[in-house]
Enzyme design. Structure first.
Site, short mmCIF file in Angstrom:
data_model
loop_
_atom_site.label_atom_id
_atom_site.label_comp_id
_atom_site.label_asym_id
_atom_site.label_seq_id
_atom_site.Cartn_x
_atom_site.Cartn_y
_atom_site.Cartn_z
N PRO A 11 0.66 -1.23 -0.26
CA PRO A 11 0.09 -0.18 0.16
C PRO A 11 1.44 1.22 0.19
CG PRO A 11 0.67 -0.80 2.25
CD PRO A 11 0.43 -2.12 1.17
N MET A 12 0.78 2.52 -1.22
CA MET A 12 1.60 3.24 -0.83
C MET A 12 0.37 4.68 -0.63
SD MET A 12 4.48 2.14 -3.10
CE MET A 12 3.73 0.90 -4.07
N ALA A 13 0.46 5.73 -0.36
CA ALA A 13 -0.73 6.73 -0.39
C ALA A 13 -0.43 7.07 -1.03
CB ALA A 13 -0.47 7.50 1.11
N GLN A 65 -6.40 -1.30 3.37
CA GLN A 65 -5.46 -1.29 4.65
C GLN A 65 -6.23 -0.05 4.90
OE1 GLN A 65 -1.74 1.00 5.11
NE2 GLN A 65 -0.75 -0.89 5.47
N CYS A 95 3.34 2.81 9.10
CA CYS A 95 3.57 4.00 8.39
C CYS A 95 3.81 4.57 9.31
CB CYS A 95 2.12 4.73 7.79
SG CYS A 95 2.58 6.45 7.09
N LYS A 134 0.43 -5.28 8.73
CA LYS A 134 1.27 -4.13 8.11
C LYS A 134 2.52 -3.89 9.06
CE LYS A 134 3.95 -3.11 3.99
NZ LYS A 134 4.76 -1.95 4.59
N GLY A 219 7.73 -2.34 -2.46
CA GLY A 219 6.25 -1.02 -3.19
C GLY A 219 7.40 0.17 -4.10
#
Length: 321
Positions: A11-13, A65, A95, A134, A219
């Site tokens: 997951p990447m913002a 997520q 994060c 995560k 990622g």
């Protein structure tokens, strides 16, 4: 949980939205994970959350997520997205961003394992779909508590654990400590996924060898290379290495991604969101700086679509054909 292939998209913002996840999945991925969604904002339907949480219900290998610090909000958000069709709920405790940890969410929860456990128990109790976690190795080098938190999480019902091989205070500096993930793998009976600095088949192989993990999560290496997960999977399984799209095929893929973003977000917002992807694609293609500026400063989508084949080296190939 069984993942095939055991190569996951992190997951990447602002990056792993639905158009990008679908593109990565089209090449092949064991699991794609949505960008992080704040649980309270999800329940309260804050502006912009719909796009981040859009599930892609036609894709079975999709996880949503969630982030937060309050067990009640997390449970409500988890139940909401599960009812909408989410196959997997992933809890963010990794994060490192200050705006997230400052609100006692993300990797800040690793400083408060008891609260983290209450949050995990609330989410597991709220849904029937698998819940995953995560996290990082810990908050800093004096608080490397990933093994203990993983043990407690697995006992509470978490079905898979991904560990980024850095502490929160490292952010993305230095190198990922894949070997440190091995202690987590030894402590739990659920699958463990290694994350951090995995950019090709060779690094994926080393990460698995050093960590003993069951799979890898990719990622930043996938930025501008949505086919990368499929290539890594082939390398790990000893299969022929699929070629990356080139020339006209590459341009067609990028144009398709561009049009998908505009359709998903609307013309104005979509053009802004996709711009960073276009930059990564042109970096991959070695686009000259003047053409890169032309593409990134164009406002008319029709112009962007007209420029992209030349920017990505496909126009000459089509003329020759």
């Amino acid at each position: 949980m069984t993942l095939a292939p055991p190569v996951l998209l992190a997951p990447m913002a602002g990056i792993t939205d639905l158009p990008f996840r679908r593109l990565v999945a089209s090449f092949g991925a064991g699991l794609v994970v949505s960008e992080m969604v704040a649980s309270q904002e999800m329940v309260q339907a804050k502006p912009g959350v719909r796009e981040r949480a859009a599930l892609g219900l036609d894709g079975s290998a999709t996880a949503v997520q969630l982030a937060g610090r309050d067990p009640a909000w997390m449970a409500r958000a988890a139940a909401m997205v599960a009812d909408q069709g989410a196959r997997i709920i992933d809890i963010n405790m990794g994060c490192p961003a200050k705006k997230v940890t400052g609100g006692l969410s993300g990797s800040a929860l690793m400083r408060d394992p008891d609260r983290a456990l209450r949050l995990i128990e609330a989410v597991v109790g709220a849904v029937r779909v698998p819940v995953t976690l995560k996290m990082r190795l810990g908050w800093d080098d004096d608080m490397r508590n990933a093994t203990e938190l993983a043990r407690r999480a697995a006992a509470a019902g978490v079905r898979m654990i991904t560990v980024h091989g850095r502490t929160r205070c490292q952010f993305y500096k230095g190198v990922a400590d894949w070997a440190a993930i091995r202690a987590v793998k030894r402590a739990v009976d659920v699958p463990v996924i290694a994350n951090g600095d995995i950019v090709d088949g060779a690094t994926a192989g080393r990460a698995l060898a050093q960590s003993g993990a069951d799979g890898v999560m990719v990622g930043r290496g996938a930025q501008g290379r949505p086919w990368l997960l499929a290539q890594i999977a082939a390398a790990l399984e000893g299969r022929p290495f699929p070629d990356a799209p080139k020339g006209a095929a590459f341009a067609d893929m990028v144009c398709g991604h561009y049009e998908s973003a505009l359709a998903f977000y609307g013309r104005e917002l979509g053009a802004r969101v996709i711009r960073k992807h276009l930059g990564w694609y042109m970096a991959e293609a070695g686009t000259p700086n003047d053409m890169r500026r032309t593409v990134l400063t164009a406002h008319d989508p029709a112009c962007v679509l007209a420029y992209l084949p030349e920017a990505l080296g496909a126009r000459g190939e089509r003329v020759a054909a």
